[in-house]
Design an enzyme around this catalytic site. Sequence first.
Site, short mmCIF file in Angstrom:
data_model
loop_
_atom_site.label_atom_id
_atom_site.label_comp_id
_atom_site.label_asym_id
_atom_site.label_seq_id
_atom_site.Cartn_x
_atom_site.Cartn_y
_atom_site.Cartn_z
N TYR A 110 -59.53 -59.63 -26.72
CA TYR A 110 -58.06 -59.84 -26.22
C TYR A 110 -57.20 -60.78 -27.34
CZ TYR A 110 -59.71 -57.37 -22.34
OH TYR A 110 -60.57 -56.55 -21.50
N ASP A 121 -56.68 -61.49 -30.46
CA ASP A 121 -55.93 -61.06 -31.47
C ASP A 121 -54.42 -61.13 -30.81
OD1 ASP A 121 -57.62 -60.78 -33.59
OD2 ASP A 121 -58.27 -58.97 -32.59
N ARG A 154 -63.63 -68.22 -23.81
CA ARG A 154 -64.44 -67.73 -24.85
C ARG A 154 -63.50 -67.31 -26.27
NH1 ARG A 154 -64.63 -61.26 -22.64
NH2 ARG A 154 -62.73 -60.59 -23.78
N GLY A 155 -63.85 -67.00 -27.16
CA GLY A 155 -63.23 -66.43 -28.37
C GLY A 155 -62.23 -67.76 -29.03
N GLU A 156 -60.98 -67.53 -28.98
CA GLU A 156 -60.20 -68.52 -29.38
C GLU A 156 -59.05 -69.12 -28.69
OE1 GLU A 156 -59.11 -67.61 -33.72
OE2 GLU A 156 -57.14 -68.68 -33.61
N ASP A 157 -58.23 -68.06 -28.20
CA ASP A 157 -56.93 -68.39 -27.28
C ASP A 157 -57.18 -69.15 -26.17
OD1 ASP A 157 -54.14 -68.72 -27.01
OD2 ASP A 157 -54.66 -67.52 -25.29
N SER A 158 -58.39 -68.79 -25.27
CA SER A 158 -58.70 -69.28 -24.07
C SER A 158 -59.23 -70.74 -24.26
CB SER A 158 -59.48 -68.46 -23.15
OG SER A 158 -60.66 -68.38 -23.90
N GLN A 180 -50.67 -64.03 -18.92
CA GLN A 180 -51.17 -65.23 -19.53
C GLN A 180 -50.73 -66.54 -18.82
OE1 GLN A 180 -49.75 -65.07 -23.68
NE2 GLN A 180 -51.82 -64.69 -24.40
N TYR A 208 -68.63 -63.53 -22.85
CA TYR A 208 -68.98 -62.20 -23.27
C TYR A 208 -70.44 -61.93 -22.26
CZ TYR A 208 -66.09 -63.38 -27.03
OH TYR A 208 -64.96 -63.80 -27.72
#
Length: 379
Positions: A30, A32, A279-283, A263, A200
Amino acid sequence: MPSPSAAPPSGHASAPGLRWDVFCQVIDNYGDMGVCWRLAADLASRGHAVRLWTNDAGALAWMAPWGTPGVQVLPWPAAAPADGPGDVVVEAFGCEIPGAFVASMAQPGPGRARPPVWINLEYLSAEGYVERCHGLPSPVLHGPGTGLTRWFFYPGFTPRTGGLLREPALAARQARFDRAAWRAGRGIAADALAVSLFCYEPPALAQLLQRLAAVSGGAHLLVTPGRAAAALRALQGPGGAPAAAAPGAHRGVLVAWLPACPQPAFDELLWACDLNFVRGEDSLVRALWAGQPFVWHIYPQDDGAHRAKLLAFLDWLQAPASWRQAHLAWNGMAPAASLPPLGPAELRQWHACALRARDRLLAQADLLTQLLGFVDGKS
Ligand code: TRH
């Protein structure tokens, strides 16, 4: 989902600010769309008009179910739009803008003396190359965009990078948030440990449950849907999995299975919890703004490049040894058994460090403020 027809068709031509075309190719997960939506909504709140072009707007159905005035969500374009490109074109994460659109950027249009400012918004990293590459030009030497210049814009954690997305209303929203009421409404006692889980398939998930079961005062694990929930269910084994929405005690931990939420509600989850697994980038960025201890599950890359990225981030964070260890174990870079205890001493130390990191970031301009200045300098 805020489909093209549901989203306000206005805005693009009438807003006092600039006209932006943001391109978002959803590959997996999610992040991107999460980043592109926050950017688009932030732009709109500052008076700009945004067309958000995407191959998959599906996640917006829960991430931003009401859309926002000033942002039009549109399908990936096969042809150039009739009214030409906007003043600024953002290619998120190196997604390839369709050739016909690029060609329209290279052509002069009515009332347009120069081509749009073309921004390649890159992935977030704390590695040293980010400061070196931020703001560099990439002249286009062949193809439909020949003669145009693309500018690399790197988010980051230091003043010599593009910074992090932080909408102007965030601080006030966070200050108004009633943490005690949020927790009471979910049956979480003030002295219990509330932990959000967005990840993940972490190798140390079983160890996390053990650590939480040992917490005095009790622990609540708030599990986001999708891969995090599936990983936890897989751990519970055949027959051990609870019904999707059934909260309950599992291995001594109170587990709540969350639905996907918009969000702003996701932000509140991070503000309300005492420890956030993100995880990832935004969170990750939102966990930093939350100012609570967190553990980052970095997006794993096939070539192992995520290891250097994680270590660079931990260095920037100035994470104490136990916090570093938690990250290494959670990401499979150290034995799962080395996941440290989640006692009050550890969490106090992590919390103090998280607050110092947030203060450093708050002293820097946010990503959009920087991007607007950058675009201004190129127009
Ligand atoms: O979903 P992610 O793992 O996204 C990843 C990363 O961005 C990674 O860098 C990228 O390469 C890969 O996708 C393709 O994690 P991320 O970045 O935190 O994005 C999740 C978004 O979903 C974020 O904007 C928060 C939002 N969200 C909600 O709005 N509501 C929810 O209930 C949940 C669970 C998430």
